[in-house]
Write a protein that holds these residues in place. Sequence first.
Motif, PDB file in Angstrom:
ATOM      1  N   ASP A   1      -2.511  -5.774   0.200  1.00  0.00           N
ATOM      2  CA  ASP A   1      -1.285  -6.579   0.142  1.00  0.00           C
ATOM      3  C   ASP A   1      -0.086  -5.793  -0.377  1.00  0.00           C
ATOM      4  N   GLU A   2      -0.348  -4.664  -1.066  1.00  0.00           N
ATOM      5  CA  GLU A   2       0.736  -3.838  -1.585  1.00  0.00           C
ATOM      6  C   GLU A   2       0.951  -2.576  -0.752  1.00  0.00           C
ATOM      7  N   ASN A   3       0.420  -2.614   0.475  1.00  0.00           N
ATOM      8  CA  ASN A   3       0.581  -1.522   1.439  1.00  0.00           C
ATOM      9  C   ASN A   3      -0.091  -0.226   0.994  1.00  0.00           C
ATOM     10  N   ARG A   4      -1.152  -0.351   0.192  1.00  0.00           N
ATOM     11  CA  ARG A   4      -1.935   0.814  -0.198  1.00  0.00           C
ATOM     12  C   ARG A   4      -3.168   0.908   0.698  1.00  0.00           C
ATOM     13  N   PRO A   5      -3.620   2.105   1.056  1.00  0.00           N
ATOM     14  CA  PRO A   5      -4.898   2.226   1.760  1.00  0.00           C
ATOM     15  C   PRO A   5      -5.989   1.490   0.977  1.00  0.00           C
ATOM     16  N   VAL A   6      -6.873   0.790   1.701  1.00  0.00           N
ATOM     17  CA  VAL A   6      -7.825  -0.100   1.025  1.00  0.00           C
ATOM     18  C   VAL A   6      -8.795   0.620   0.096  1.00  0.00           C
ATOM     19  N   ALA A   7      -8.990   1.924   0.297  1.00  0.00           N
ATOM     20  CA  ALA A   7      -9.891   2.659  -0.594  1.00  0.00           C
ATOM     21  C   ALA A   7      -9.188   3.173  -1.848  1.00  0.00           C
ATOM     22  N   TYR A   8      -7.851   3.063  -1.895  1.00  0.00           N
ATOM     23  CA  TYR A   8      -7.135   3.472  -3.103  1.00  0.00           C
ATOM     24  C   TYR A   8      -7.631   2.666  -4.307  1.00  0.00           C
ATOM     25  N   ASN A   9      -7.655   3.331  -5.451  1.00  0.00           N
ATOM     26  CA  ASN A   9      -8.052   2.716  -6.718  1.00  0.00           C
ATOM     27  C   ASN A   9      -9.526   2.323  -6.744  1.00  0.00           C
ATOM     28  N   ARG A  10     -10.282   2.947  -5.877  1.00  0.00           N
ATOM     29  CA  ARG A  10     -11.742   2.841  -5.892  1.00  0.00           C
ATOM     30  C   ARG A  10     -12.278   4.261  -6.022  1.00  0.00           C
ATOM     31  N   VAL A  11     -13.432   4.395  -6.643  1.00  0.00           N
ATOM     32  CA  VAL A  11     -13.988   5.725  -6.869  1.00  0.00           C
ATOM     33  C   VAL A  11     -15.293   5.895  -6.104  1.00  0.00           C
ATOM     34  N   ALA A  12     -15.669   7.154  -5.887  1.00  0.00           N
ATOM     35  CA  ALA A  12     -16.876   7.432  -5.108  1.00  0.00           C
ATOM     36  C   ALA A  12     -17.576   8.672  -5.633  1.00  0.00           C
ATOM     37  N   GLY A  13     -18.884   8.700  -5.424  1.00  0.00           N
ATOM     38  CA  GLY A  13     -19.702   9.835  -5.810  1.00  0.00           C
ATOM     39  C   GLY A  13     -20.846  10.020  -4.835  1.00  0.00           C
TER      40      GLY A  13
ATOM     41  N   LEU B   1      -8.399   3.310 -13.279  1.00  0.00           N
ATOM     42  CA  LEU B   1      -7.628   2.948 -12.092  1.00  0.00           C
ATOM     43  C   LEU B   1      -7.376   1.444 -12.026  1.00  0.00           C
ATOM     44  N   THR B   2      -8.292   0.658 -12.562  1.00  0.00           N
ATOM     45  CA  THR B   2      -8.074  -0.786 -12.627  1.00  0.00           C
ATOM     46  C   THR B   2      -6.909  -1.107 -13.559  1.00  0.00           C
ATOM     47  N   GLU B   3      -6.846  -0.390 -14.685  1.00  0.00           N
ATOM     48  CA  GLU B   3      -5.789  -0.629 -15.667  1.00  0.00           C
ATOM     49  C   GLU B   3      -4.463   0.006 -15.249  1.00  0.00           C
ATOM     50  N   HIS B   4      -4.529   1.118 -14.525  1.00  0.00           N
ATOM     51  CA  HIS B   4      -3.315   1.844 -14.123  1.00  0.00           C
ATOM     52  C   HIS B   4      -3.477   2.236 -12.640  1.00  0.00           C
ATOM     53  N   PRO B   5      -3.354   1.306 -11.727  1.00  0.00           N
ATOM     54  CA  PRO B   5      -3.602   1.596 -10.318  1.00  0.00           C
ATOM     55  C   PRO B   5      -2.580   2.555  -9.707  1.00  0.00           C
ATOM     56  N   VAL B   6      -3.040   3.319  -8.755  1.00  0.00           N
ATOM     57  CA  VAL B   6      -2.169   4.210  -7.996  1.00  0.00           C
ATOM     58  C   VAL B   6      -1.314   3.359  -7.066  1.00  0.00           C
ATOM     59  N   PRO B   7      -0.006   3.599  -7.043  1.00  0.00           N
ATOM     60  CA  PRO B   7       0.855   2.796  -6.162  1.00  0.00           C
ATOM     61  C   PRO B   7       0.717   3.201  -4.701  1.00  0.00           C
ATOM     62  N   ALA B   8       1.345   2.421  -3.835  1.00  0.00           N
ATOM     63  CA  ALA B   8       1.350   2.767  -2.405  1.00  0.00           C
ATOM     64  C   ALA B   8       2.057   4.098  -2.201  1.00  0.00           C
ATOM     65  N   PRO B   9       1.646   4.884  -1.207  1.00  0.00           N
ATOM     66  CA  PRO B   9       2.334   6.141  -0.940  1.00  0.00           C
ATOM     67  C   PRO B   9       3.797   5.909  -0.573  1.00  0.00           C
TER      68      PRO B   9
END
Length: 201
Positions: A105-117, A191-199
């Motif tokens: 909804d904030e025009n961020r890629p849906v995987a932003y603010n999620r982590v992976a390993g 990232l939940t507390e300080h999310p990366v904004p949309a590019p």
Amino acid sequence: MRALVINCTLKPSPQPSNTEALARQVVTALQGHGATVDIVRAVDLDIRPGVENDMGGGDEWPSVREKLSSADIVVVASPTWVGRPSSVAQRVLERMDAMIGETDDENRPVAYNRVAGVVVTGNEDGAHHVISEICGALGDIGYTVPGQAWTYWHLGPGPGPDYLDDDRGHDWAASTARAMASNLFHTARALTEHPVPAPPS
């Protein structure tokens, strides 16, 4: 905090999976931090080839995609075959490719603010190659991959016993799994507390 482990073993249930056995070390550690964890064995599902969210005709990827949508943490677990990620892992990553073009909804890629390993097992050399291939793909999709967000168990070059058949290296793999889980959990919380904004456009 929700986590999803996608086990990309070639072995259908109920066959024992070396990859899942090591992945469960990460699961236990994530649960110790308070995360809720789901495990999907991709080979048990009819996941069609393609790069769309739903390829139709009984495609079961949409159920996995739904779990990905609610997961703050994603772990792709793969065995090593001929020095590379499994064919199942490659198919999972290809299906995740559809996420690159999706935004929230904030025009961020849906995987932003999620982590992976990544978790890797195998009785041949190639763990670091598999880790780098999968981490590279996850980064392309938009996931944040923290430092040392991986664990593996390999005994070195050449064929040999499986993870479930040999106790060598288990302590190191388990210790690395705990560090991986901690790095994933705390990065996801940050990232939940300080999310990366949309590019910037």
